[in-house]
Write a protein that holds these residues in place. Structure first.
Motif, PDB file in Angstrom:
ATOM      1  N   TRP A  15       0.819  -1.195   0.000  1.00 34.36           N
ATOM      2  CA  TRP A  15       0.000   0.000   0.000  1.00 34.36           C
ATOM      3  C   TRP A  15       0.858   1.252   0.000  1.00 34.36           C
ATOM      4  O   TRP A  15       0.595   2.190  -0.744  1.00 34.36           O
ATOM      5  N   PHE A  16       1.872   1.307   0.831  1.00 38.22           N
ATOM      6  CA  PHE A  16       2.729   2.479   0.917  1.00 38.22           C
ATOM      7  C   PHE A  16       3.454   2.724  -0.406  1.00 38.22           C
ATOM      8  O   PHE A  16       3.553   3.859  -0.856  1.00 38.22           O
ATOM      9  N   LYS A  17       3.950   1.700  -1.042  1.00 44.12           N
ATOM     10  CA  LYS A  17       4.650   1.878  -2.318  1.00 44.12           C
ATOM     11  C   LYS A  17       3.701   2.353  -3.417  1.00 44.12           C
ATOM     12  O   LYS A  17       4.101   3.109  -4.287  1.00 44.12           O
ATOM     13  N   ARG A  18       2.442   1.947  -3.350  1.00 43.62           N
ATOM     14  CA  ARG A  18       1.479   2.392  -4.358  1.00 43.62           C
ATOM     15  C   ARG A  18       1.022   3.827  -4.126  1.00 43.62           C
ATOM     16  O   ARG A  18       0.674   4.526  -5.050  1.00 43.62           O
ATOM     17  N   ASN A  19       1.016   4.285  -2.883  1.00 45.42           N
ATOM     18  CA  ASN A  19       0.422   5.579  -2.546  1.00 45.42           C
ATOM     19  C   ASN A  19       1.407   6.597  -1.989  1.00 45.42           C
ATOM     20  O   ASN A  19       0.985   7.609  -1.438  1.00 45.42           O
ATOM     21  N   TRP A  20       2.696   6.420  -2.144  1.00 45.91           N
ATOM     22  CA  TRP A  20       3.675   7.305  -1.520  1.00 45.91           C
ATOM     23  C   TRP A  20       3.562   8.748  -2.007  1.00 45.91           C
ATOM     24  O   TRP A  20       3.758   9.682  -1.267  1.00 45.91           O
ATOM     25  N   LYS A  21       3.180   8.935  -3.260  1.00 48.96           N
ATOM     26  CA  LYS A  21       3.041  10.303  -3.784  1.00 48.96           C
ATOM     27  C   LYS A  21       1.898  11.044  -3.074  1.00 48.96           C
ATOM     28  O   LYS A  21       2.025  12.220  -2.743  1.00 48.96           O
ATOM     29  N   TRP A  22       0.804  10.355  -2.841  1.00 53.86           N
ATOM     30  CA  TRP A  22      -0.325  10.970  -2.150  1.00 53.86           C
ATOM     31  C   TRP A  22       0.021  11.282  -0.694  1.00 53.86           C
ATOM     32  O   TRP A  22      -0.389  12.311  -0.155  1.00 53.86           O
ATOM     33  N   ILE A  23       0.734  10.410  -0.075  1.00 53.81           N
ATOM     34  CA  ILE A  23       1.126  10.625   1.323  1.00 53.81           C
ATOM     35  C   ILE A  23       1.999  11.870   1.443  1.00 53.81           C
ATOM     36  O   ILE A  23       1.792  12.715   2.317  1.00 53.81           O
ATOM     37  N   ILE A  24       2.951  12.025   0.544  1.00 56.03           N
ATOM     38  CA  ILE A  24       3.824  13.199   0.569  1.00 56.03           C
ATOM     39  C   ILE A  24       3.022  14.462   0.282  1.00 56.03           C
ATOM     40  O   ILE A  24       3.200  15.491   0.938  1.00 56.03           O
ATOM     41  N   LEU A  25       2.099  14.397  -0.679  1.00 59.26           N
ATOM     42  CA  LEU A  25       1.263  15.554  -1.002  1.00 59.26           C
ATOM     43  C   LEU A  25       0.419  15.978   0.198  1.00 59.26           C
ATOM     44  O   LEU A  25       0.364  17.164   0.542  1.00 59.26           O
ATOM     45  N   VAL A  26      -0.229  15.039   0.848  1.00 59.24           N
ATOM     46  CA  VAL A  26      -1.056  15.349   2.018  1.00 59.24           C
ATOM     47  C   VAL A  26      -0.188  15.917   3.142  1.00 59.24           C
ATOM     48  O   VAL A  26      -0.559  16.895   3.805  1.00 59.24           O
ATOM     49  N   PHE A  27       0.974  15.337   3.363  1.00 62.70           N
ATOM     50  CA  PHE A  27       1.905  15.817   4.383  1.00 62.70           C
ATOM     51  C   PHE A  27       2.311  17.264   4.107  1.00 62.70           C
ATOM     52  O   PHE A  27       2.271  18.120   4.996  1.00 62.70           O
ATOM     53  N   LEU A  28       2.663  17.578   2.869  1.00 68.56           N
ATOM     54  CA  LEU A  28       3.059  18.945   2.512  1.00 68.56           C
ATOM     55  C   LEU A  28       1.897  19.924   2.637  1.00 68.56           C
ATOM     56  O   LEU A  28       2.071  21.053   3.110  1.00 68.56           O
ATOM     57  N   LEU A  29       0.707  19.526   2.211  1.00 72.86           N
ATOM     58  CA  LEU A  29      -0.467  20.400   2.340  1.00 72.86           C
ATOM     59  C   LEU A  29      -0.802  20.673   3.805  1.00 72.86           C
ATOM     60  O   LEU A  29      -1.122  21.800   4.174  1.00 72.86           O
ATOM     61  N   PHE A  30      -0.701  19.650   4.635  1.00 74.97           N
ATOM     62  CA  PHE A  30      -0.982  19.813   6.061  1.00 74.97           C
ATOM     63  C   PHE A  30      -0.020  20.815   6.685  1.00 74.97           C
ATOM     64  O   PHE A  30      -0.442  21.746   7.375  1.00 74.97           O
ATOM     65  N   SER A  49       1.778  23.077   5.160  1.00 75.96           N
ATOM     66  CA  SER A  49       1.571  24.393   4.551  1.00 75.96           C
ATOM     67  C   SER A  49       0.394  25.101   5.213  1.00 75.96           C
ATOM     68  O   SER A  49       0.451  26.307   5.481  1.00 75.96           O
ATOM     69  N   PHE A  50      -0.661  24.366   5.503  1.00 75.55           N
ATOM     70  CA  PHE A  50      -1.825  24.921   6.183  1.00 75.55           C
ATOM     71  C   PHE A  50      -1.447  25.392   7.591  1.00 75.55           C
ATOM     72  O   PHE A  50      -1.814  26.489   8.006  1.00 75.55           O
ATOM     73  N   ILE A  51      -0.716  24.591   8.324  1.00 73.05           N
ATOM     74  CA  ILE A  51      -0.277  24.963   9.680  1.00 73.05           C
ATOM     75  C   ILE A  51       0.585  26.218   9.616  1.00 73.05           C
ATOM     76  O   ILE A  51       0.415  27.146  10.417  1.00 73.05           O
ATOM     77  N   PHE A  52       1.491  26.289   8.652  1.00 72.56           N
ATOM     78  CA  PHE A  52       2.352  27.465   8.502  1.00 72.56           C
ATOM     79  C   PHE A  52       1.511  28.704   8.190  1.00 72.56           C
ATOM     80  O   PHE A  52       1.724  29.772   8.750  1.00 72.56           O
ATOM     81  N   PHE A  53       0.531  28.560   7.315  1.00 64.47           N
ATOM     82  CA  PHE A  53      -0.340  29.681   6.960  1.00 64.47           C
ATOM     83  C   PHE A  53      -1.107  30.194   8.181  1.00 64.47           C
ATOM     84  O   PHE A  53      -1.175  31.392   8.420  1.00 64.47           O
ATOM     85  N   ILE A  54      -1.680  29.292   8.952  1.00 61.83           N
ATOM     86  CA  ILE A  54      -2.461  29.678  10.138  1.00 61.83           C
ATOM     87  C   ILE A  54      -1.577  30.422  11.138  1.00 61.83           C
ATOM     88  O   ILE A  54      -1.955  31.470  11.659  1.00 61.83           O
ATOM     89  N   THR A  55      -0.396  29.906  11.405  1.00 60.23           N
ATOM     90  CA  THR A  55       0.457  30.530  12.413  1.00 60.23           C
ATOM     91  C   THR A  55       1.083  31.834  11.939  1.00 60.23           C
ATOM     92  O   THR A  55       1.253  32.751  12.721  1.00 60.23           O
ATOM     93  N   SER A  56       1.421  31.933  10.672  1.00 57.80           N
ATOM     94  CA  SER A  56       2.097  33.144  10.195  1.00 57.80           C
ATOM     95  C   SER A  56       1.131  34.268   9.829  1.00 57.80           C
ATOM     96  O   SER A  56       1.519  35.428   9.812  1.00 57.80           O
ATOM     97  N   SER A  57      -0.121  33.965   9.576  1.00 59.26           N
ATOM     98  CA  SER A  57      -1.072  34.991   9.140  1.00 59.26           C
ATOM     99  C   SER A  57      -1.774  35.686  10.298  1.00 59.26           C
ATOM    100  O   SER A  57      -2.455  36.679  10.091  1.00 59.26           O
ATOM    101  N   GLY A  58      -1.649  35.173  11.494  1.00 63.39           N
ATOM    102  CA  GLY A  58      -2.372  35.744  12.621  1.00 63.39           C
ATOM    103  C   GLY A  58      -3.766  35.166  12.762  1.00 63.39           C
ATOM    104  O   GLY A  58      -4.485  35.465  13.704  1.00 63.39           O
TER     105      GLY A  58
END
Length: 149
Positions: free
Chosen positions: A11-26, A28-37
């Motif tokens: 499963w991990f080998k088939r879906n590694w691209k999605w896992i990385i994408l979700v990790f980066l989006l998560f 990025s969202f946390i960074f946006f919330i904390t840096s924007s006030g």
């Protein structure tokens, strides 16, 4: 015919691209919330939502005011979600707060403006105003508790 086993990828080998994408989006969202006030704003709403006693005294004073009752009629009880219809701003040390929240009556609606400080475990109110919005022919600010300014 071949009797070879078909090796499927895990499963991990088939879906590694999605896992990385979700990790980066998560992150990025946390960074946006904390840096924007926005995180502070969400925190203020969270505090106000958790502290319903902040609105109890002003709402009781508004409900007992004869001018407000004359214009708006009976004031509806305020639900927890009403806080999201307004604005709230806590000071850096969370000792003072300014809030505006929408209230509804039988005959119209208004904005309730509150300023208070947290002193010795209690809210001490310095200003409570009702700004009549609707009915539109009556645009009035009713001071419930006048500011000490």
């Amino acid at each position: 015919m071949s009797n070879e086993l078909i090796n499927e990828k895990g499963w991990f080998k088939r879906n590694w691209k999605w896992i990385i994408l979700v990790f980066l989006l998560f992150w990025s969202f946390i960074f946006f919330i904390t840096s924007s006030g926005l995180g502070g704003l969400l925190g203020d709403y969270g505090k106000a939502y958790a502290d319903s006693t902040f609105y109890t005294v002003p709402l009781q004073k508004v409900q007992s005011n004869s001018r407000v009752r004359e214009i708006l009629g009976e004031i509806e009880p305020m639900g927890k979600m009403s806080i999201l219809n307004g604005a709230i701003d806590y000071s850096e040390d969370n000792k003072s707060v300014k809030s505006t929240i929408k209230i509804f009556g039988e005959n119209g609606k208004a904005m309730l403006d509150i300023s208070a400080e947290w002193i010795n475990g209690f809210w001490v109110y310095s200003k409570i105003n009702v700004r009549i919005k609707n009915p539109p022919e009556i645009r009035e600010v009713i001071p419930i508790l006048k500011s000490i300014d």
